[in-house]
Design an enzyme around this catalytic site. Structure first.
Site, PDB file in Angstrom:
ATOM      1  N   ASP A  83      45.135  73.920  18.680  1.00  0.00           N
ATOM      2  CA  ASP A  83      45.233  73.473  20.072  1.00  0.00           C
ATOM      3  C   ASP A  83      46.112  72.246  20.250  1.00  0.00           C
ATOM      4  O   ASP A  83      46.184  71.372  19.382  1.00  0.00           O
ATOM      5  CB  ASP A  83      43.822  73.168  20.589  1.00  0.00           C
ATOM      6  CG  ASP A  83      43.739  73.139  22.096  1.00  0.00           C
ATOM      7  OD1 ASP A  83      44.390  73.984  22.746  1.00  0.00           O
ATOM      8  OD2 ASP A  83      43.031  72.282  22.632  1.00  0.00           O
ATOM      9  N   HIS A  84      46.766  72.171  21.419  1.00  0.00           N
ATOM     10  CA  HIS A  84      47.542  71.003  21.853  1.00  0.00           C
ATOM     11  C   HIS A  84      48.546  70.546  20.806  1.00  0.00           C
ATOM     12  O   HIS A  84      48.635  69.355  20.471  1.00  0.00           O
ATOM     13  CB  HIS A  84      46.605  69.843  22.233  1.00  0.00           C
ATOM     14  CG  HIS A  84      46.080  69.933  23.624  1.00  0.00           C
ATOM     15  ND1 HIS A  84      46.883  69.818  24.741  1.00  0.00           N
ATOM     16  CD2 HIS A  84      44.825  70.158  24.088  1.00  0.00           C
ATOM     17  CE1 HIS A  84      46.143  69.954  25.829  1.00  0.00           C
ATOM     18  NE2 HIS A  84      44.897  70.169  25.463  1.00  0.00           N
TER      19      HIS A  84
ATOM     20  N   ASN B  55      37.969  75.594  27.947  1.00  0.00           N
ATOM     21  CA  ASN B  55      37.993  74.683  26.797  1.00  0.00           C
ATOM     22  C   ASN B  55      36.965  73.563  26.964  1.00  0.00           C
ATOM     23  O   ASN B  55      36.928  72.886  28.004  1.00  0.00           O
ATOM     24  CB  ASN B  55      39.367  74.047  26.645  1.00  0.00           C
ATOM     25  CG  ASN B  55      40.406  75.003  26.098  1.00  0.00           C
ATOM     26  OD1 ASN B  55      40.197  76.205  26.039  1.00  0.00           O
ATOM     27  ND2 ASN B  55      41.538  74.459  25.694  1.00  0.00           N
TER      28      ASN B  55
ATOM     29  N   THR C 110      34.743  67.243  24.821  1.00  0.00           N
ATOM     30  CA  THR C 110      34.030  65.971  24.965  1.00  0.00           C
ATOM     31  C   THR C 110      32.521  66.159  25.049  1.00  0.00           C
ATOM     32  O   THR C 110      31.763  65.331  24.523  1.00  0.00           O
ATOM     33  CB  THR C 110      34.543  65.222  26.211  1.00  0.00           C
ATOM     34  OG1 THR C 110      35.949  64.991  26.050  1.00  0.00           O
ATOM     35  CG2 THR C 110      33.837  63.895  26.382  1.00  0.00           C
TER      36      THR C 110
END
Length: 281
Positions: free
Chosen positions: A84-85, A231, A234
């Site tokens: 991811d990212h 997604n 946190t």
């Protein structure tokens, strides 16, 4: 059971007008807790490792990827593995070793530069047999994003999104519709009208980043409006950290990490179970 390609889980969710949830993995306890929670909810899940998590592990992707893969293969539900990212091309090119999908993030670049970089990444990903997600618009909460997810001009424009998908060839699109990364309170208000317009205009599945800050009712409405991949990151860290803090405050003499990481892993599992249960209704 064997790993399932991310593409299959996303396609199945889209066909059922539902969603598949991707949870961020930072530590072994995250991966174990996510899979345990998914089994409790009897729902498929995506384990995703971000570039930030790789950086935390000294830039070493393979150990965490292999650990997550091994845990996934013991699961009694379908599990996929997603990188991811990713902004670093070198890291992108490691994705084919252990992953079935990758999210390439050029969202901070001007539109033309984002388009060119993502089109190049998509060509490489498809040659390597990878499903690829990208981002258009500024999802709040990233260091290079505007101060607010509600700032003028940060939302994803449907016409631009359709052009972007057509010219890059990506398989899914993360869109900015009012959520923010790293929110510790569940107070985000999404633009459901915009989600519906994007669903009608964009020919690939839509992805919601920053979902930890979105209340249950908003999440369910987002799925009904057209979000397919959700997604969560946190929320897991909040559960894990609060549990570790509570255990150590109650027993400050503890030194064995199993005495606080075990309950923290259980807390992650409960959070995952609860999220998946909400999104299944």
């Amino acid at each position: 059971m064997p790993l399932v390609p991310t593409a299959d889980l996303v396609a199945r969710a889209a066909a059922e007008h539902g969603c598949v949830t991707a949870f961020n993995v930072i530590t072994l306890e995250h991966a174990e807790g996510i899979v345990t929670g998914a089994e409790a909810a009897d729902r498929p899940v995506i384990l995703q490792i971000s570039e930030n998590a790789v950086r935390y592990h000294g830039g070493r992707l393979t150990p965490l990827a292999l650990a997550a893969s091994s845990i996934a293969q013991t699961a009694t539900v379908d599990v996929a593995l997603h990188l991811d990212h990713v902004t670093d091309i070198g890291l992108l090119h490691q994705a084919a070793d252990n992953f079935s999908s990758v999210m390439f993030d050029a969202g901070a670049l001007p539109y033309a530069d984002n388009l060119a970089a993502t089109a190049s990444a998509a060509r490489w990903a498809h040659t390597a047999g990878l499903w690829i997600e990208a981002e258009l618009g500024y999802v709040g909460g990233k260091p290079d994003s505007p101060a607010s997810a509600h700032a003028e001009g940060v939302r994803t424009d449907p016409a631009e999104a359709a052009d972007y998908v057509a010219r890059t060839g990506v398989d899914a699109l993360a869109v900015a519709v009012g959520s923010s990364h790293a929110m510790t309170e569940r107070s985000a208000v999404l633009d459901h009208t915009l989600i519906a317009r994007l669903r009608e205009t964009v020919p690939v599945p839509l992805v919601l980043h920053g979902s930890s800050g979105v209340p249950d009712a908003e999440l369910r409405a987002a799925v009904l409006a057209g979000m397919v991949k959700i997604n969560i990151g946190t929320a897991l860290n909040i559960s894990l950290t609060h549990t570790v803090r509570d255990v150590l405050l109650s027993k400050p003499a503890l030194t064995d990490p199993r005495t606080y990481l075990g309950p923290a892993r259980d807390a992650v599992a409960m959070t995952v179970r609860d999220v998946l249960t909400v999104l299944a209704t």
